[in-house]
Motif scaffolding. Structure first.
Motif, short mmCIF file in Angstrom:
data_model
loop_
_atom_site.label_atom_id
_atom_site.label_comp_id
_atom_site.label_asym_id
_atom_site.label_seq_id
_atom_site.Cartn_x
_atom_site.Cartn_y
_atom_site.Cartn_z
N HIS A 124 5.73 2.03 5.85
CA HIS A 124 5.62 1.48 4.56
C HIS A 124 4.94 0.16 4.54
O HIS A 124 4.69 -0.63 5.77
N GLY A 125 4.29 -0.23 3.49
CA GLY A 125 3.81 -1.58 3.46
C GLY A 125 4.43 -2.43 2.32
O GLY A 125 5.70 -2.18 2.08
N ARG A 126 4.00 -3.53 1.97
CA ARG A 126 4.60 -4.30 0.78
C ARG A 126 3.53 -4.39 -0.14
O ARG A 126 2.38 -4.68 -0.23
N HIS A 127 4.26 -4.60 -1.46
CA HIS A 127 3.67 -4.89 -2.59
C HIS A 127 4.62 -6.12 -3.42
O HIS A 127 5.50 -5.71 -3.70
N GLY A 128 4.25 -7.24 -3.26
CA GLY A 128 5.38 -8.31 -3.88
C GLY A 128 6.52 -8.20 -2.89
O GLY A 128 6.68 -8.00 -1.63
N ARG A 129 7.73 -7.96 -3.46
CA ARG A 129 8.95 -7.75 -2.92
C ARG A 129 9.34 -6.40 -2.67
O ARG A 129 10.38 -6.04 -1.90
N ASP A 130 8.48 -5.45 -2.90
CA ASP A 130 8.78 -4.01 -2.84
C ASP A 130 8.19 -3.41 -1.84
O ASP A 130 7.01 -3.77 -1.29
N LYS A 131 9.03 -2.66 -1.09
CA LYS A 131 8.51 -1.72 0.04
C LYS A 131 7.79 -0.41 -0.65
O LYS A 131 8.08 -0.02 -1.25
N VAL A 132 6.47 -0.19 -0.08
CA VAL A 132 5.91 0.83 -0.56
C VAL A 132 5.67 1.93 0.45
O VAL A 132 5.06 1.26 1.47
N TRP A 133 6.19 2.94 0.33
CA TRP A 133 6.33 4.10 1.18
C TRP A 133 5.06 5.08 1.13
O TRP A 133 4.58 5.47 0.29
N HIS A 134 4.81 5.44 2.52
CA HIS A 134 3.56 6.53 2.66
C HIS A 134 4.10 7.52 3.86
O HIS A 134 4.84 7.14 4.57
N LEU A 135 3.29 8.61 3.79
CA LEU A 135 3.56 9.52 5.10
C LEU A 135 2.78 8.85 6.00
O LEU A 135 1.81 8.20 5.99
N THR A 136 2.99 8.97 7.37
CA THR A 136 2.25 8.66 8.57
C THR A 136 1.56 10.15 8.91
O THR A 136 1.83 10.95 8.19
N ALA A 137 0.79 9.85 9.88
CA ALA A 137 -0.17 10.93 10.26
C ALA A 137 0.67 12.17 10.81
O ALA A 137 0.50 13.32 10.29
N ALA A 138 1.96 11.97 11.22
CA ALA A 138 2.76 12.82 11.71
C ALA A 138 3.47 13.40 10.45
O ALA A 138 3.63 14.62 10.31
N GLY A 139 3.80 12.80 9.61
CA GLY A 139 4.42 13.26 8.19
C GLY A 139 3.41 13.92 7.69
O GLY A 139 3.67 15.25 7.01
N GLN A 140 2.08 13.85 7.34
CA GLN A 140 1.17 14.37 6.83
C GLN A 140 1.10 15.99 7.29
O GLN A 140 1.05 17.00 6.78
N ARG A 141 0.94 15.77 8.71
CA ARG A 141 0.94 16.99 9.43
C ARG A 141 2.06 18.07 9.30
O ARG A 141 2.11 19.20 9.04
N ALA A 142 3.18 17.32 8.94
CA ALA A 142 4.70 18.36 9.04
C ALA A 142 4.61 19.02 7.44
O ALA A 142 4.69 19.93 7.38
N VAL A 143 4.02 18.08 6.59
CA VAL A 143 4.05 18.85 5.04
C VAL A 143 3.03 19.52 5.13
O VAL A 143 3.34 20.68 4.59
#
Length: 336
Positions: A124-143
């Protein structure tokens, strides 16, 4: 994005996100243990309710060992990962709209995201106070290994989009997609449509299989970061794409010129409609005036363009969404 000669900040940032620098990948603060916001689970003990139509069980089995006990189901984790593979970035509440009915089970999404981060599959990264989630490289491979999602080797990652300052735009696109309903597998974000060596138009998102004689619809989202001239230029780029042709046949033979877009969308009898969502202001009247001014700028465009204000869409169920036509009609499109 189209012929970015005016250096529009949103388009320039998107180019940077799509073209990694030589210094290596950007980071978004997604590594290590994190304190999770709102850790109290208000949905403990309730059964998981499937939200968006994902068509099949896409559960991701753990391939990374972890010392912590997982507190979510494999099905929930699979839905979260598949959603992130389609929208690229999302907040926990946006993800809950898909994983649970009407977003009521935010706790399920939070537990699943905690588990996936422990497994190294999301960050995750941040946008304001919100956590913004994303897949990691391992997550992209798994999907990708699951076979439901096509490999896009040159597509920008969610982590890089956040680092490039594109979180606000990406989250607004995610808002539209998650409220749209239907099968998530029918969506793809940041789709490049090349016209020729000098021109291309990148759709914020494409929805496949929508009907009306076309197998796709183009989604564009404007957050008031583009000038009207710049926004009109992008719509004209779609017009150029709709009219571009290619020669089919070997050199020196009698061939024929065919529409370029039909190579990408061969099942369509009509060019896909461009759905333009206006955001960046809470006042729908302000956005409506912007739509009127834009309509004057694109007067005579040979393209179907429908526009709506994001605040209005988010206040209504999908079946009550209405769009204002500022381009040509389907009948006009069929006639040309």
């Amino acid at each position: 994005m189209y012929d970015n000669a005016n250096n529009d900040p949103e388009d320039t940032g998107r180019d940077q996100a799509c073209n990694p620098s030589a210094s290596g990948p950007a980071t978004s603060g997604a590594t290590g243990d994190v304190a999770f916001d709102g850790d109290t689970d208000e949905t403990a003990g309730q059964p998981v309710v499937k939200g968006g139509d994902l068509e099949q069980d896409t559960s991701i089995h753990e391939s990374v060992s972890s010392q912590r006990k997982l507190t979510s189901t494999a099905r929930t984790r699979g839905h979260l990962m598949l959603t992130l593979s389609r929208v690229r970035i999302a907040t926990g509440r946006q993800l809950a709209l898909v994983v649970t009915r009407e977003g009521l089970g935010v706790g399920y999404a939070r537990r699943g995201l905690r588990d996936l981060q422990a497994l190294g599959l999301v960050g995750h990264g941040r946008h304001g106070r919100d956590k913004v989630w994303h897949l990691t490289a391992a997550g992209q491979r798994a999907v990708t290994e699951g076979g439901d999602v096509a490999v896009r080797p040159h597509a920008a990652t969610g982590e890089r989009a956040i680092a490039a300052g594109l979180a606000a735009h990406g989250l607004a696109v995610t808002d539209v997609i998650t409220h749209w309903g239907g099968a998530l597998l029918d969506w793809e974000v940041e789709v490049d449509h090349t016209i020729d060596k000098a021109r291309r138009v990148v759709s914020d998102a494409v929805l496949y299989r929508p009907g009306r004689g076309a197998e796709a619809e183009f989604l564009e989202l404007d957050r008031f970061t583009m000038s009207l001239s710049r926004l009109a230029l992008k719509l004209r780029a779609y017009e150029a794409y709709s009219q571009a042709t290619y020669f089919e046949g070997e050199r020196g033979t009698i061939g024929s010129h065919k529409k370029l877009w039909r190579q990408r969308y061969p099942q369509s009898s009509l060019f896909p409609v461009v759905r333009l969502v206006l955001a960046g202001a809470d006042d729908a009247e302000v956005l409506d005036r912007r739509a009127t001014a834009l309509q004057e700028r694109i007067c005579g465009i040979k393209l179907r363009v429908d526009v709506a204000a994001l605040p209005t869409l988010l206040q209504r169920p999908r079946q009550e969404w209405s769009w204002r036509q500022i381009g040509q009609s389907d009948a006009q499109a069929e006639a040309r």
